[in-house]
Every structure is written in structure tokens, then in C-alpha cells.
Design a protein around this motif. Structure first.
Motif, PDB file in Angstrom:
ATOM      1  N   LEU A   1      34.615  29.866  38.504  1.00 26.18           N
ATOM      2  CA  LEU A   1      33.831  30.781  39.334  1.00 26.18           C
ATOM      3  C   LEU A   1      34.745  31.433  40.350  1.00 26.18           C
ATOM      4  O   LEU A   1      35.520  30.756  41.034  1.00 26.18           O
ATOM      5  CB  LEU A   1      32.715  30.029  40.060  1.00 26.18           C
ATOM      6  N   LEU A   2      34.645  32.750  40.458  1.00 25.76           N
ATOM      7  CA  LEU A   2      35.423  33.518  41.410  1.00 25.76           C
ATOM      8  C   LEU A   2      34.463  34.218  42.372  1.00 25.76           C
ATOM      9  O   LEU A   2      33.704  35.096  41.960  1.00 25.76           O
ATOM     10  CB  LEU A   2      36.281  34.539  40.670  1.00 25.76           C
TER      11      LEU A   2
ATOM     12  N   ALA B   1      43.305  35.280  36.249  1.00 21.53           N
ATOM     13  CA  ALA B   1      42.706  34.110  35.609  1.00 21.53           C
ATOM     14  C   ALA B   1      42.647  34.244  34.096  1.00 21.53           C
ATOM     15  O   ALA B   1      43.075  33.352  33.358  1.00 21.53           O
ATOM     16  CB  ALA B   1      41.310  33.858  36.184  1.00 21.53           C
ATOM     17  N   VAL B   2      42.126  35.371  33.609  1.00 18.61           N
ATOM     18  CA  VAL B   2      41.979  35.509  32.153  1.00 18.61           C
ATOM     19  C   VAL B   2      43.340  35.658  31.475  1.00 18.61           C
ATOM     20  O   VAL B   2      43.520  35.218  30.331  1.00 18.61           O
ATOM     21  CB  VAL B   2      41.054  36.695  31.787  1.00 18.61           C
TER      22      VAL B   2
ATOM     23  N   THR C   1      45.711  33.900  43.246  1.00 22.80           N
ATOM     24  CA  THR C   1      44.502  33.067  43.316  1.00 22.80           C
ATOM     25  C   THR C   1      43.899  32.887  41.937  1.00 22.80           C
ATOM     26  O   THR C   1      43.500  31.780  41.544  1.00 22.80           O
ATOM     27  CB  THR C   1      43.473  33.699  44.272  1.00 22.80           C
ATOM     28  N   GLY C   2      43.833  33.969  41.162  1.00 24.17           N
ATOM     29  CA  GLY C   2      43.301  33.872  39.808  1.00 24.17           C
ATOM     30  C   GLY C   2      44.160  33.015  38.902  1.00 24.17           C
ATOM     31  O   GLY C   2      43.644  32.239  38.074  1.00 24.17           O
ATOM     32  N   ILE C   3      45.477  33.126  39.052  1.00 18.83           N
ATOM     33  CA  ILE C   3      46.390  32.311  38.246  1.00 18.83           C
ATOM     34  C   ILE C   3      46.193  30.834  38.569  1.00 18.83           C
ATOM     35  O   ILE C   3      46.132  29.989  37.660  1.00 18.83           O
ATOM     36  CB  ILE C   3      47.851  32.737  38.492  1.00 18.83           C
TER      37      ILE C   3
ATOM     38  N   PHE D   1      48.628  45.389  40.303  1.00 16.23           N
ATOM     39  CA  PHE D   1      47.844  45.566  39.089  1.00 16.23           C
ATOM     40  C   PHE D   1      48.676  45.346  37.833  1.00 16.23           C
ATOM     41  O   PHE D   1      48.140  45.039  36.762  1.00 16.23           O
ATOM     42  CB  PHE D   1      47.231  46.975  39.052  1.00 16.23           C
ATOM     43  N   GLY D   2      49.993  45.464  37.952  1.00 12.63           N
ATOM     44  CA  GLY D   2      50.841  45.284  36.780  1.00 12.63           C
ATOM     45  C   GLY D   2      51.266  43.854  36.516  1.00 12.63           C
ATOM     46  O   GLY D   2      51.863  43.564  35.473  1.00 12.63           O
ATOM     47  N   ILE D   3      50.960  42.940  37.438  1.00 11.78           N
ATOM     48  CA  ILE D   3      51.418  41.563  37.275  1.00 11.78           C
ATOM     49  C   ILE D   3      50.876  40.945  35.996  1.00 11.78           C
ATOM     50  O   ILE D   3      51.589  40.242  35.271  1.00 11.78           O
ATOM     51  CB  ILE D   3      51.028  40.715  38.497  1.00 11.78           C
ATOM     52  N   HIS D   4      49.597  41.201  35.694  1.00 10.48           N
ATOM     53  CA  HIS D   4      49.004  40.552  34.524  1.00 10.48           C
ATOM     54  C   HIS D   4      49.702  40.945  33.228  1.00 10.48           C
ATOM     55  O   HIS D   4      49.734  40.165  32.274  1.00 10.48           O
ATOM     56  CB  HIS D   4      47.503  40.860  34.447  1.00 10.48           C
TER      57      HIS D   4
END
Length: 272
Positions: free
Chosen positions: A27-28, A46-47, A210-212, A253-256
Motif C-alpha cells: 500500500l502506498l 515499486a513495480v 520509497t517505492g523501491i 522519472f528516468g530512474i525506473h
């Protein structure tokens, strides 16, 4: 004892019958209609790191922006969470104000049992002693100043000591972001991260981290390893970018897009 971060095993899975349930439902609690990008960046992190499912608790006005970048995301428009929820981990605060509403959410989260990652608006001066769950705090120096009441200058001159003292006193994990991010654990141990560069010094980079962390905490039951791997991976993405382009041109935005290559490099490092 503090050591340089080392690659570990958060990206391995030894079975053949993998499915989304194995890798967790996170959950985010993030983003608003006026700041949807933070939630999008955290969800992307995260994804991209293998979270089985991610539900974003946000405002309806934020959905078009989030969905345009993270079609995998699910949504919840509530303002709280049941104590007996089914999420494996929760992250909160990205793109949220540090106000009374956020404070009530945090206090509620501390009464449930699954790991909680808190960033941005969820970071404030408070006692963590009553928390019933593992707590991971991810402040930058300004947020850590707000949490401790100490000046940014003092914190920057004493990063390891201040992060470690806070982690031990409050029995939490502290990820004090910045050059050589300090990862401090409640038992007094920790790491000094050696990856990363100035390309991460932009608003939004911390949301992706945070998502990672959310994803890797669900993939690895050893919390210390999961957090260390997440910070190392985040910095590794910036290092890969800098090999090809100027660091200042890197966008959060490019990290993923760099995560797959970074994971491959981490896996190779571990096998050496």
C-alpha cells in the motif's frame, strides 16, 4: 558497526511457480490532486523492483497522472486503513503535507503489524516507542532537522552519529539521504552507502527510493538486507546514468528505466 553497503539477495527467487502473490501487495499512501507526481514516482519504483501488486491510496484527481505512468497500480480513495489489512508493507508520505491529517494516518499505521516506510509529509517530530510495527524513516537533512530539532548544518557535520543515535533511541531504521547515505539500524549497526551521485539531488528522487524500499521489503524478509539493497540500487541507477550522460541531466522519472540494468549489475557483483 558501520560498513560500506554490499550487494545482497533481494532479487533472487528460487522457485519455479512464481506469481504476483509471492512478491507482496503493498500500500502506498501518497500524492494529492495537486501533487500526483510523487505517488507516480513511488509506484514506478515499486513495480519496477518487483512488487507483486501496488495499491495507491490517494485522491481521485491524482489518478489520471498516476495511471498514465503506472497502469499496473490499483487505487483506494479512503483516508485510513484497517488494522487487520492484508498488505505486506505500507509506505506513506510522498507528495503529502506534514499536517494533522497526515499525523493521524501515521499514528494509525504505527498500530498495525506490517513494516511501514515513512517519507516526506509523514516525517515529523514524534515518539516512535509505541509502534507495533517495524518503522523505516527516509529523511533528507531538512526533514531530519524537523524531526530532531537540530540544525541542518549540525546534521550534515555529524550524519553517521546523529542517524545512529536517533535509530537506537527510537528503535527505528533511519535512511538519512544525501551524499553517502547513512542507513542506521535500531541495534546500532548500519551501512554507509557508496553508490549514487549528484544526479539524485532533485525533487522526486526520494519518492522513487520509497517505492523501491516498499518492493524490496516485501521480497526479502530480512529487513536490514532489503533496505540496504534498496538504497544501493537507487544509487547504482544514478551511477549507470553518469557513465553515459551528465549527472545534472538525470530526471527522477528516468530512474525506473535504469533499474533493470542496475539489478543485473548487482546480481553479477554478488556472484563474483
Amino acid at each position: 558497526m558501520y560498513e560500506p553497503t554490499q550487494t545482497s539477495c533481494s532479487f533472487y527467487y528460487s522457485g519455479h511457480n512464481a506469481h504476483k502473490g509471492i512478491f507482496g501487495h503493498g500500500l502506498l499512501i501518497a500524492g494529492t490532486g495537486l501533487m500526483p507526481g510523487s505517488a507516480a514516482l513511488a509506484a514506478l519504483g515499486a513495480v519496477s523492483c518487483g512488487a507483486g501488486k501496488v495499491t495507491v491510496q490517494t485522491e481521485q484527481e491524482a489518478v489520471p497522472v498516476i495511471a498514465s505512468h503506472v497502469p499496473e497500480a490499483l487505487y483506494d480513495f479512503g483516508t485510513s486503513i484497517d488494522v487487520d489489512h492484508t498488505f505486506q508493507a505500507i509506505a506513506a508520505g510522498c507528495g503529502r503535507a506534514a499536517d494533522n491529517k497526515m499525523e493521524l494516518i501515521v499514528q494509525h499505521l504505527l498500530q498495525q503489524n506490517q513494516p511501514v516506510i515513512l517519507d516526506a509529509g509523514a516525517l515529523h517530530s514524534r515518539s516512535w516507542q509505541e509502534a507495533k510495527c517495524p518503522v523505516i524513516l527516509t529523511p533528507h537533512p531538512g526533514e531530519f532537522s524537523r524531526m530532531t530539532g537540530k540544525s541542518i548544518e549540525h546534521i550534515q557535520k555529524n550524519r553517521l552519529q546523529e542517524a545512529s543515535a536517533y535509530a537506537v533511541k527510537h528503535q527505528v531504521t533511519v535512511v538519512l539521504k544525501g551524499e553517502y547515505t547513512v542507513i542506521a539500524f535500531a541495534d546500532g549497526s548500519g551501512y554507509i552507502n557508496e553508490t549514487g551521485n549528484e544526479g539524485l539531488s532533485k525533487g522526486g528522487s526520494g519518492d522513487t527510493l520509497t517505492g523501491i524500499i516498499l518492493a524490496l521489503v516485501m521480497r526479502n524478509s530480512h529487513l536490514k538486507t532489503a533496505v540496504a539493497d534498496a538504497v544501493y540500487l537507487h544509487g547504482k541507477c544514478a551511477d549507470i546514468w553518469k557513465r553515459m550522460y551528465p549527472a545534472q541531466a538525470m530526471r527522477p522519472f528516468g530512474i525506473h528505466d535504469l533499474i533493470p540494468d542496475a539489478i543485473n549489475e548487482m546480481v553479477k557483483e554478488r556472484r563474483r
